[in-house]
Design a protein around this motif. Structure first.
Motif, PDB file in Angstrom:
ATOM      1  N   GLY A 285      10.615   2.039  -6.173  1.00 52.62           N
ATOM      2  CA  GLY A 285      12.154   3.416  -5.293  1.00 52.62           C
ATOM      3  C   GLY A 285      10.940   3.562  -3.998  1.00 52.62           C
ATOM      4  N   PHE A 286      10.497   2.691  -4.158  1.00 53.92           N
ATOM      5  CA  PHE A 286       9.583   2.468  -2.341  1.00 53.92           C
ATOM      6  C   PHE A 286      10.046   3.030  -1.094  1.00 53.92           C
TER       7      PHE A 286
ATOM      8  N   VAL B 222       1.181  -0.945   0.156  1.00 53.28           N
ATOM      9  CA  VAL B 222      -0.264  -0.268   0.336  1.00 53.28           C
ATOM     10  C   VAL B 222       0.838   1.103   0.102  1.00 53.28           C
ATOM     11  N   SER B 223       0.576   1.895  -1.239  1.00 52.31           N
ATOM     12  CA  SER B 223       1.512   3.280  -1.420  1.00 52.31           C
ATOM     13  C   SER B 223       1.255   4.846  -1.058  1.00 52.31           C
TER      14      SER B 223
ATOM     15  N   PRO C 170       0.753   8.174  -3.222  1.00 48.68           N
ATOM     16  CA  PRO C 170       1.427   8.437  -4.558  1.00 48.68           C
ATOM     17  C   PRO C 170       2.320  10.002  -4.285  1.00 48.68           C
ATOM     18  N   VAL C 171       1.821  10.248  -2.964  1.00 47.86           N
ATOM     19  CA  VAL C 171       2.883  12.141  -2.575  1.00 47.86           C
ATOM     20  C   VAL C 171       3.744  11.562  -2.281  1.00 47.86           C
ATOM     21  N   THR C 172       4.546  10.507  -1.176  1.00 45.61           N
ATOM     22  CA  THR C 172       5.709  10.346  -1.026  1.00 45.61           C
ATOM     23  C   THR C 172       6.362   9.313  -1.278  1.00 45.61           C
ATOM     24  N   SER C 173       5.683   8.400  -1.730  1.00 45.58           N
ATOM     25  CA  SER C 173       6.070   6.921  -2.199  1.00 45.58           C
ATOM     26  C   SER C 173       6.409   5.983  -0.287  1.00 45.58           C
ATOM     27  N   CYS C 174       6.244   6.730   0.151  1.00 40.76           N
ATOM     28  CA  CYS C 174       6.084   5.704   1.502  1.00 40.76           C
ATOM     29  C   CYS C 174       5.112   4.619   0.995  1.00 40.76           C
ATOM     30  N   CYS C 175       5.270   3.944   2.211  1.00 39.40           N
ATOM     31  CA  CYS C 175       4.546   2.436   1.717  1.00 39.40           C
ATOM     32  C   CYS C 175       4.273   1.468   2.586  1.00 39.40           C
TER      33      CYS C 175
END
Length: 293
Positions: free
Chosen positions: A68-69, A28-29, A31-36
């Motif tokens: 690149g998450f 689950v990622s 879209p703003v920061t690419s954190c997941c």
């Protein structure tokens, strides 16, 4: 619930289906920061050979790296009885924090006795980085996650709502799959019904992602539905099924089910946050309790 859901947020959800255990894991990622976050990861085991491998987890790792998450959370919806968690492996490769319901302590106490674990086995949930209370919130980048207690299948089951996506674990299956069993130690069909009502009280448009699918009737495997679809079409809950009727249905159904193929290794590993227990010499080892389950 003290925290409002952020249904205006739209996480990206990538599913990974493990055919051997019919388990669906999710990345689950934001879209703003690419954190997941990873929800309900799988480690492979050949139980007959006593061999644990990482093919399923490596697929997830490869995807996260290719995008690149940054992995922030490794979440377990509950202590699974049908597959091994890959949480320690993911954490070692990508970092992140592990999280599960604070009621994990009840599960650890129950199965610590069944597997005759010694005093070195901590029953306080300390194997995990975060113990979620009902309504507890966290962040995946700019996304807000909320952990909802939905016990019944096990005492430590939670549904995680991240933005407009809810992850039900084993509490609910696809509408034609019904609901999870409630006959494991600590399970309760009445609690399961109450927990499902919590999920069904959420907005109709909320996307729901299930942890298992067995393709009832031979249909292709599926894992995404909505609250509205579950309310209208779930075979165990539609047409105004009462709590008493659900309990009778669930208990009758559960009595016909065999134990999951991997329940013995899964419980020992997953109540330890995915770590395999070891003997006095530090060698990984699994126990087989006789007539204990």
């Amino acid at each position: 619930m003290s925290v409002e859901l952020r249904l205006d947020q739209h996480p990206d959800v990538e599913a990974f289906f493990d055919r051997a255990t019919h388990t669906v894991s999710y990345v689950v990622s934001d879209p703003v920061t690419s954190c997941c976050a990873v929800i309900d990861s799988v480690m492979d085991i050949d139980y007959a050979a006593g061999r644990i491998t990482s093919h399923s987890a490596d697929r997830v790792i490869e995807f996260i790296r290719s995008k690149g998450f940054e992995l922030e959370w490794i979440i377990e919806s509950h202590v699974h009885a049908d597959h091994l968690s890959a949480a320690p492996y993911l954490k070692g490769e990508l970092g992140g924090r592990t999280g599960i319901s604070s009621r994990i302590m009840e599960v650890q106490d129950t199965f610590g006795k069944i597997f005759n674990e010694g005093t070195e086995f901590q029953r306080d949930g300390s194997q995990f980085d975060r113990l979620f209370e009902d309504g507890g919130s966290y962040n995946v980048g700019t996304l807000q996650g909320v952990a909802l207690a939905t016990p019944g299948h096990t005492p430590a089951c939670m549904t995680h709502v991240i933005g407009n996506a809810g992850f039900t674990g084993d509490t609910l299956f696809m509408p034609d799959g019904g609901s999870a069993r409630a006959d494991f130690p600590g399970g309760d069909a009445g609690q399961l019904y109450d927990s499902i009502q919590i999920i069904l009280s959420l907005p109709d448009s909320l996307r729901l992602f299930v942890c298992h699918d067995y393709g009832p009737g031979g249909r292709p495997v599926a894992w995404e539905t909505t609250v509205g679809e579950e309310r209208r079409e779930n075979i165990h809950l539609a047409a105004g099924v009462t709590r008493e009727e659900f309990i009778e249905l669930r208990q009758r159904r559960d009595a016909s089910l065999s134990m999951p193929r991997l329940i013995i290794p899964s419980l020992q590993v997953n109540m330890r946050a995915g770590e395999v227990p070891s003997d006095d010499g530090g060698n990984p080892v699994l126990k087989v309790p006789v007539n204990g389950l």
